[in-house]
Design an enzyme around this catalytic site. Structure first.
Site, mmCIF file in Angstrom:
data_model
loop_
_atom_site.group_PDB
_atom_site.id
_atom_site.type_symbol
_atom_site.label_atom_id
_atom_site.label_comp_id
_atom_site.label_asym_id
_atom_site.label_seq_id
_atom_site.Cartn_x
_atom_site.Cartn_y
_atom_site.Cartn_z
ATOM 1 N N CYS A 168 33.481 6.101 -25.443
ATOM 2 C CA CYS A 168 32.790 6.181 -24.162
ATOM 3 C C CYS A 168 33.564 7.120 -23.254
ATOM 4 C CB CYS A 168 32.703 4.799 -23.507
ATOM 5 S SG CYS A 168 31.885 3.553 -24.525
ATOM 6 N N HIS B 185 0.818 -1.209 0.000
ATOM 7 C CA HIS B 185 0.000 0.000 0.000
ATOM 8 C C HIS B 185 0.855 1.264 0.000
ATOM 9 C CE1 HIS B 185 -2.177 3.262 2.138
ATOM 10 N NE2 HIS B 185 -3.141 2.917 1.308
#
Length: 802
Positions: free
Chosen positions: A748, A416
């Site tokens: 990279c 919840h």
């Protein structure tokens, strides 16, 4: 005369106004999906007409309307007394005889002449489970109800639950007229999940909204524990495209603690009790792979039928061993959002960690901690504070809009507290186990959910930044592909929405360190380990695997697959392991297999390990993991990259070793790239291009080896400079050579985002792709776009380094 009762087989989604969204959906699935093998327990529903008749019989329409008019809609100070008065009115009413008779007759029909069967009696509001709002958890359900009298009483209790405090507040928040929301009670044959397991399923990834996975969560016993967040469930991620193709579709499995098991108290309608879960069951997944796959197929069929993401409840019957779908309702959080990149949060500093748990969302919040034990303490909570509690239930809903973050002791991603946090757009950390003990009321704390699937609560108020991800539909450069550098699978689904053309560098070292933690050769040679304590620790970590090598393959393949699935069908280039010997030695069992080197940076690393007897079998485990991802899971967007390959001979040897382990270059489309990070790679680029399918420039190593600077040495660190003319000239030579071949080449690194002129230099010399860290991607794209405009529109001459 309108019907009092409708069998599930008589209703569909056209009957929401009559039996509510929950019951209409059950009827819809029974009528349309049973033929496809989906099992839904049979039952019937009382209608909205029956509820109206109950109100009119007891003269409650006007009194309830007057009561709701008295509600304090500014502070809701009288919400509790108003709700209690409304429920008392309904509970004191008498059930009309014709309604009692209709319920009893339908119940006997459900029993089919046999003894009284146990049923679940669940509330279904007529405005419930709409795509724009879900009343899930707002009303009551009653389990294991047996006998006509008990069923009728449970129906009346469901009627009364239309006026729970949380339901009243929810209707107020969502603009529903109280008098126009009616209550239908669904009476459904019980699935004996108290003797087996139950759980929920989302047909998307609930944190990011990524649509191509199904998340199944499961616990032992009744499902209330998973909703209430009382336990940490098992989690299974299933990739839909692989599921459709009949491939191995389970890309990730996480074992939860499942500390409690909810079972029936023993008598009809006498409630439920929680008992400690047996240690063996806590250490066992609630579903096997075949069951996970079956449930995932059902979830996918349900989603396809409703044409929207769904929130599904499932259960396994401990008597028959059959799986069932108990409920299916629209997912209401991400369904209303346009899929896209969320803002990227990052901490500017780190502090003392107080607790950790499952991170919900990716945000950061700082504020005063308010430790509460129940919603009755709501008056202590001030606007903008952080709620610290054991767990939350729908009873907390009226006050949760005041908080800036939620931290609970128990619960998982489908509890919840997690669902509410997503609805409110605030960070939450659930399942910390001890937040209410370690965090004091009134403490100033920082809640961080930006560090992957694990969230941390830090002492004090820490600085953090928020990078606006912008529009995920941003135009990408036409000639140069922006890609991501990644290592953490927990970030994959969120980062998949970023505007990239895939992952240019997936560092598997992070997965090995954080998920596996064991040296692969210690698993290969487990029976011969000399250190008894180390052997004992490895035995415990791999206790679910008879063959210890399979542990490594499973965990590594799941990490790679999660990232590959997130970006599918875009390329994901996986660099094979590139630890140095001193780093490998830090892995559990590593000291027995790693030599001690004076300079590990230039020693036994990268390609030289893969064919060497000291590591060859460890490399075989890496190959097996990649092969599983590509061939068994169907994620053929994965490419392989070999780091620190010193010579052509070494490159040939590595390809041969890979083939011996079943990872054959070009088989099933496998491409193998090589890192270009040594001067030798530059000088022999044309020859390397004959063996490998692509290059990726490792600018850090290429810079250190060109300048002769050990980047691990603090003494000479100031000399390390990617912008120095010498390493740039090496990159220029490499690009100019590779442009004459047919293979792609990328880079990279950080420099192209930090330095626009460096990006322009790369674009001008024909780089095919540039990979960035996530926080640098947008600036990097801007730099590439600007560089391309200069290069391809203005026809600027190539910069030449003298």
């Amino acid at each position: 005369m309108e019907a009092i009762i409708k069998k599930f087989s008589e209703v569909s989604m056209a009957d929401v106004a009559t039996v509510g969204g929950k019951n209409a959906s059950l009827g819809e699935m029974i009528g349309t999906l049973s033929a496809k093998g989906i099992k839904v327990p049979d039952g019937f529903a009382t209608t909205a007409f029956a509820f109206r008749a109950f109100l009119e019989h007891n003269g409650l329409v006007a009194p309830l309307q007057q009561l709701m008019q008295q509600l304090d809609r500014k502070t809701y100070s009288n919400l509790q007394t108003t709700g209690a008065a409304a429920r008392e009115m309904l509970l004191k009413g008498s059930m009309p005889e014709n309604i009692k008779h209709a319920i009893a007759k339908a119940y006997r029909g459900l029993c089919d002449g046999s003894a009284d069967v146990p049923v679940a009696v669940r509330s279904s509001a007529t405005a419930e489970d709409m795509p724009q709002a879900s009343f899930a958890g707002q009303h009551e359900s009653y389990l294991n109800v047996t006998g006509e009298t008990a069923v009728i009483q449970a129906v009346q209790k469901c009627f009364a639950s239309l006026y729970t405090n949380r339901a009243i507040k929810y209707r107020e928040d969502n603009g529903f007229d109280h008098t126009k929301v009616l209550l239908s009670a669904g009476i459904q044959r019980m699935v004996r999940s108290d003797l087996a397991c139950s759980g929920v399923g989302f047909t998307l990834e609930p944190e990011s909204g990524f649509r191509d996975v199904i998340l199944l969560s499961g616990i032992w016993g009744l499902g209330e524990n998973i909703v209430q967040g009382a336990v940490m469930p098992d989690e299974f991620y299933v990739f839909k495209p692989s599921l459709k193709e009949g491939k191995k579709a389970i890309i990730q499995k996480r074992l939860g603690d499942k500390a409690q098991t909810m079972v029936y108290a023993g008598h009809s309608d006498s409630g439920t009790i929680n008992k400690p879960t047996d240690a063996e069951l806590r250490d066992t997944f609630v579903l096997n792979d075949a069951e996970v796959t079956q449930l995932a197929r059902w979830c996918m069929l349900i989603e396809q039928h409703y044409q929207r993401p769904m929130d599904i409840e499932w259960a396994k019957d401990g008597l028959s061993g059959e799986l069932f779908i108990l409920q299916a309702r629209p997912e209401t959080i991400h369904a209303q959002k346009k899929p896209g990149a969320e803002p990227l949060f990052s901490l500017k500093q780190k502090g003392k960690r107080l607790v950790s748990g499952a991170a919900i969302g990716n945000k950061v919040a700082a504020g005063i901690a308010r430790v509460l034990t129940s919603p009755a303490d709501a008056a202590q909570l001030k606007e903008g504070e952080i709620l610290i509690t054991g767990s939350t239930s729908p009873d907390w809903d009226p006050i949760l809009k005041k908080v800036c973050a939620i931290v609970t002791d128990t619960g998982g991603r489908t509890s919840h507290a997690s669902i509410v946090a997503r609805e409110l757009g605030i960070p939450a950390i659930v399942g910390t186990q001890d937040a209410t003990r370690k965090i004091k009321d009134g403490d100033l704390i920082t809640v961080s959910c930006c560090e992957g699937k694990t969230g941390y609560v830090y002492e004090g108020k820490l600085g953090f930044s928020q990078t606006n991800a912008g529009d995920a539909a941003i135009s990408l450069p036409k000639h140069t592909s922006p890609m991501l550098i990644m290592s953490d699978p927990d970030q994959a689904f969120a980062l998949s929405f970023y505007p990239s053309r895939g992952v240019g560098l997936l560092r598997m070292e992070f997965i090995i360190t954080h998920t596996i933690g064991i040296h692969p050769m210690a698993l290969v040679n487990f029976n011969n380990l000399q250190d008894k304590e180390t052997k004992s620790r490895i035995a415990y970590l791999t206790r679910h695997y008879e063959d210890k090598k399979t542990f490594f393959i499973d965990k590594l393949s799941q990490g790679i697959a999660t990232i590959a699935a997130a970006f599918y069908p875009r390329d994901v280039i996986v660099r094979m392991s590139d630890f140095k010997t001193n780093e490998y030695a830090e892995l559990l069992g590593g000291k027995e297999f790693e030599p001690v080197e004076e300079n590990p940076m230039l020693g036994f690393r990268g390609a030289s390990r893969y064919y060497h007897p000291l590591y060859r079998e460890g490399f075989g485990l890496e190959c097996a993991a990649v092969k599983m991802v590509r061939d068994e899971m169907g994620l053929t967007n994965v490419k392989v990259m070999i780091p620190f390959c010193r010579t052509l001979m070494e490159g040939r040897q590595v390809l041969d070793v890979m083939a011996s382990f079943g990872l054959q270059q070009h088989e099933n489309g496998l491409e193998v790239y090589v890192m270009a990070e040594l001067p030798a790679n530059v000088l022999e680029a044309a020859a390397f291009a004959e063996y490998f399918d692509g290059f990726s420039i490792g600018s850090n190593d290429l810079t250190q080896l060109t300048l002769g600077v050990d980047r691990d040495s603090a003494l000479v660190a100031p000399l390390f400079d990617e912008e120095d003319a010498a390493p740039k000239k090496m990159i220029q030579m490499l690009l100019d050579t590779v442009r004459q071949t047919v293979v792609p080449i990328g880079l990279c690194g950080q420099a192209p985002s930090d330095l626009p002129e460096f990006a322009a230099f790369l674009v001008a010399h024909g780089i095919n792709s540039i990979s960035f860290n996530p926080d640098a991607l947008f600036q990097g794209i801007a730099n590439i776009v600007k560089a391309e405009q200069q290069q391809y529109i203005d026809s600027a001459p190539l910069p030449v380094i003298i």
